[in-house]
Design a protein around this motif. Structure first.
Motif, PDB file in Angstrom:
ATOM      1  N   SER A  62       2.631   7.941 -16.021  1.00  0.00           N
ATOM      2  CA  SER A  62       3.864   8.697 -16.226  1.00  0.00           C
ATOM      3  C   SER A  62       5.013   8.152 -15.385  1.00  0.00           C
ATOM      4  O   SER A  62       6.183   8.352 -15.712  1.00  0.00           O
ATOM      5  CB  SER A  62       3.641  10.175 -15.893  1.00  0.00           C
ATOM      6  OG  SER A  62       3.598  10.401 -14.497  1.00  0.00           O
ATOM      7  N   LEU A  63       4.665   7.455 -14.292  1.00  0.00           N
ATOM      8  CA  LEU A  63       5.678   6.865 -13.417  1.00  0.00           C
ATOM      9  C   LEU A  63       5.984   5.415 -13.775  1.00  0.00           C
ATOM     10  O   LEU A  63       6.670   4.724 -13.030  1.00  0.00           O
ATOM     11  CB  LEU A  63       5.222   6.973 -11.962  1.00  0.00           C
ATOM     12  CG  LEU A  63       5.148   8.415 -11.428  1.00  0.00           C
ATOM     13  CD1 LEU A  63       4.387   8.464 -10.104  1.00  0.00           C
ATOM     14  CD2 LEU A  63       6.548   8.991 -11.260  1.00  0.00           C
ATOM     15  N   GLY A  64       5.443   4.958 -14.912  1.00  0.00           N
ATOM     16  CA  GLY A  64       5.834   3.657 -15.442  1.00  0.00           C
ATOM     17  C   GLY A  64       4.865   2.514 -15.242  1.00  0.00           C
ATOM     18  O   GLY A  64       5.184   1.371 -15.591  1.00  0.00           O
ATOM     19  N   ALA A  65       3.681   2.760 -14.684  1.00  0.00           N
ATOM     20  CA  ALA A  65       2.727   1.671 -14.475  1.00  0.00           C
ATOM     21  C   ALA A  65       2.376   1.005 -15.796  1.00  0.00           C
ATOM     22  O   ALA A  65       2.107   1.678 -16.802  1.00  0.00           O
ATOM     23  CB  ALA A  65       1.456   2.193 -13.810  1.00  0.00           C
ATOM     24  N   ALA A  66       2.365  -0.322 -15.802  1.00  0.00           N
ATOM     25  CA  ALA A  66       2.030  -1.070 -17.005  1.00  0.00           C
ATOM     26  C   ALA A  66       0.525  -1.224 -17.172  1.00  0.00           C
ATOM     27  O   ALA A  66       0.019  -1.321 -18.294  1.00  0.00           O
ATOM     28  CB  ALA A  66       2.687  -2.451 -16.953  1.00  0.00           C
ATOM     29  N   LEU A 106       0.846  -1.199   0.000  1.00  0.00           N
ATOM     30  CA  LEU A 106       0.000   0.000   0.000  1.00  0.00           C
ATOM     31  C   LEU A 106       0.877   1.243   0.000  1.00  0.00           C
ATOM     32  O   LEU A 106       1.862   1.330   0.732  1.00  0.00           O
ATOM     33  CB  LEU A 106      -0.894   0.016   1.244  1.00  0.00           C
ATOM     34  CG  LEU A 106      -1.720   1.291   1.475  1.00  0.00           C
ATOM     35  CD1 LEU A 106      -2.835   1.401   0.437  1.00  0.00           C
ATOM     36  CD2 LEU A 106      -2.300   1.304   2.894  1.00  0.00           C
ATOM     37  N   ASP A 107       0.501   2.202  -0.806  1.00  0.00           N
ATOM     38  CA  ASP A 107       1.121   3.523  -0.793  1.00  0.00           C
ATOM     39  C   ASP A 107       0.040   4.531  -1.172  1.00  0.00           C
ATOM     40  O   ASP A 107      -1.128   4.157  -1.331  1.00  0.00           O
ATOM     41  CB  ASP A 107       2.308   3.580  -1.762  1.00  0.00           C
ATOM     42  CG  ASP A 107       3.291   4.713  -1.442  1.00  0.00           C
ATOM     43  OD1 ASP A 107       2.980   5.551  -0.562  1.00  0.00           O
ATOM     44  OD2 ASP A 107       4.354   4.777  -2.070  1.00  0.00           O
ATOM     45  N   VAL A 108       0.434   5.798  -1.302  1.00  0.00           N
ATOM     46  CA  VAL A 108      -0.532   6.831  -1.668  1.00  0.00           C
ATOM     47  C   VAL A 108      -0.191   7.430  -3.027  1.00  0.00           C
ATOM     48  O   VAL A 108       0.965   7.460  -3.433  1.00  0.00           O
ATOM     49  CB  VAL A 108      -0.594   7.969  -0.625  1.00  0.00           C
ATOM     50  CG1 VAL A 108      -1.275   7.498   0.640  1.00  0.00           C
ATOM     51  CG2 VAL A 108       0.786   8.528  -0.327  1.00  0.00           C
ATOM     52  N   MET A 109      -1.219   7.904  -3.696  1.00  0.00           N
ATOM     53  CA  MET A 109      -1.089   8.766  -4.857  1.00  0.00           C
ATOM     54  C   MET A 109      -1.751  10.076  -4.454  1.00  0.00           C
ATOM     55  O   MET A 109      -2.978  10.190  -4.431  1.00  0.00           O
ATOM     56  CB  MET A 109      -1.780   8.161  -6.088  1.00  0.00           C
ATOM     57  CG  MET A 109      -1.816   9.102  -7.294  1.00  0.00           C
ATOM     58  SD  MET A 109      -0.186   9.519  -7.943  1.00  0.00           S
ATOM     59  CE  MET A 109       0.227   8.008  -8.821  1.00  0.00           C
ATOM     60  N   ALA A 151       8.839   6.846  -2.414  1.00  0.00           N
ATOM     61  CA  ALA A 151       7.642   6.347  -3.091  1.00  0.00           C
ATOM     62  C   ALA A 151       7.952   4.994  -3.723  1.00  0.00           C
ATOM     63  O   ALA A 151       9.082   4.719  -4.137  1.00  0.00           O
ATOM     64  CB  ALA A 151       7.197   7.337  -4.156  1.00  0.00           C
ATOM     65  N   ARG A 152       6.961   4.140  -3.782  1.00  0.00           N
ATOM     66  CA  ARG A 152       7.172   2.817  -4.376  1.00  0.00           C
ATOM     67  C   ARG A 152       7.389   2.920  -5.889  1.00  0.00           C
ATOM     68  O   ARG A 152       6.792   3.759  -6.558  1.00  0.00           O
ATOM     69  CB  ARG A 152       5.980   1.911  -4.068  1.00  0.00           C
ATOM     70  CG  ARG A 152       5.887   1.556  -2.585  1.00  0.00           C
ATOM     71  CD  ARG A 152       4.795   0.543  -2.322  1.00  0.00           C
ATOM     72  NE  ARG A 152       4.664   0.253  -0.905  1.00  0.00           N
ATOM     73  CZ  ARG A 152       5.305  -0.708  -0.268  1.00  0.00           C
ATOM     74  NH1 ARG A 152       6.146  -1.479  -0.929  1.00  0.00           N
ATOM     75  NH2 ARG A 152       5.118  -0.907   1.027  1.00  0.00           N
TER      76      ARG A 152
END
Length: 220
Positions: free
Chosen positions: A139-143, A49-52, A109-110
């Motif tokens: 933009s941060l690379g999520a597939a 778990l992390d935040v956006m 950040a993860r």
């Protein structure tokens, strides 16, 4: 109606079971209200778990009405073309930076590169905040990006799965400008009439910054 955000998160997780124990998936909650929901989803699916962090840009003179939103990596979207948001933009960029620092407590950040990112909020009204989060995740690379909420306005939920309108923009690459739709949209309930997100919760008190920090620290 959901009892509270914890109840909503537990129910929402049942619709996301295909991601349980997925090694390349994680949950990003939109603070503050999305954090208790996202925490229950992450717990049920055994995912990190992390935040956006996303900030609404209120319409000048009517700040409760969303005219746009900003998110990480310089992402900005607007639903009101031609409206001058320069004053509120500067203020909200400062608040976004403050929350990014405060919520992670110095933790990095993860890494989203190549990951399936499940974006979770407590509800969806205009959809602008979720759109900004989707663009930022890409933009941060999520597939792959999944947008998941317990309740939302039907048109806004459905629009997340369609190409972005010409009025939306981002300040980054072409990929971001065309990437404001999710690969999958999970909107558990789409009541008609919708009214507001809080109308579908028995308890809808916003979590504090301290509560958000404690929840995130438990996953570090």
């Amino acid at each position: 109606m959901f009892q509270n955000r914890v109840d909503a998160g537990r129910q929402l997780a049942e619709l996301l079971g295909q991601y349980r124990d997925a090694p390349d998936a994680l949950v990003l909650a939109l603070p503050r209200g999305g954090v208790p929901v996202g925490a229950e989803v992450a717990r049920a699916l055994h995912l990190p778990l992390d935040v956006m962090v996303v900030r609404k840009l209120g319409f000048p003179g009517h700040e409760e009405y969303a005219a746009g939103a900003i998110a990480a990596n310089g992402v900005r979207v607007t639903g009101e073309p031609g409206v001058d948001l320069s004053f509120v933009l500067e203020r909200e960029q400062q608040e976004l930076a403050r929350r990014e620092h405060a919520y992670r407590g110095g933790r990095a950040a993860r890494d989203l590169n190549g990951m399936t990112v499940i974006l979770v909020d407590d509800g969806l009204a205009t959809g602008l905040s979720m759109r900004a989060a989707i663009i930022a995740a890409r933009s941060l690379g999520a597939a792959r990006v999944v947008a998941a909420v317990p309740v939302g306005e039907a048109t806004a939920c459905q629009a997340l799965a369609r190409p972005a309108k010409a009025s939306e923009f981002a300040s980054r690459s072409r990929r971001e400008r065309t990437g404001s739709r999710a690969d999958e949209v999970v909107c558990m309930r789409m009541p008609d009439p919708f009214h507001a997100v809080g109308a579908w919760y028995g308890v809808f008190d916003p979590p504090s910054d301290d509560e958000v920090c404690k929840t995130l620290a438990s996953w570090s």
